[in-house]
Design an enzyme around this catalytic site. Structure first.
Site, PDB file in Angstrom:
ATOM      1  CB  CYS A   1      -0.913  -0.026   1.225  1.00 42.21           C
ATOM      2  SG  CYS A   1      -1.808   1.495   1.528  1.00 42.21           S
TER       3      CYS A   1
ATOM      4  CB  CYS B   1       0.210   1.845   4.109  1.00 40.00           C
ATOM      5  SG  CYS B   1      -1.496   1.301   3.956  1.00 40.00           S
TER       6      CYS B   1
END
Length: 88
Positions: free
Chosen positions: A31, A34
């Site tokens: 991600c 993230c």
């Protein structure tokens, strides 16, 4: 130095859920957002020392009931004395 605890087992997550003040960062290695927010989360862990900050990789703890609730990453949960009080 980061105060973020990287959770490696369901039992470890369960233990930390009982913390007086807990912030959980649910993320995944794949991600991009993230990875981008991670330094901010680490910085906050050093600023708010009365809170416990933990990181959970949803792919590594996919069997935990709380992780099964996660629909997108990053997701943040806030707990106080074992009860979820907020999320975003």
């Amino acid at each position: 130095m980061s105060r973020v605890i990287h959770i490696s087992s369901n039992e470890e997550l369960d233990k930390h859920l009982q913390a007086e003040r807990l912030v959980i960062d649910f993320s995944a290695a794949w991600c991009g957002p993230c990875r981008a927010i991670s330094p901010v989360f680490e910085k906050l862990s050093n600023e708010f020392v009365t809170f416990t900050f933990v990181h959970v990789d949803i792919d590594k703890l996919s069997g935990h009931p709380i992780v099964k609730e996660i629909r997108s990453v990053p997701t943040f949960y806030f707990y106080r004395n074992g009860a979820k009080v907020s999320e975003f």
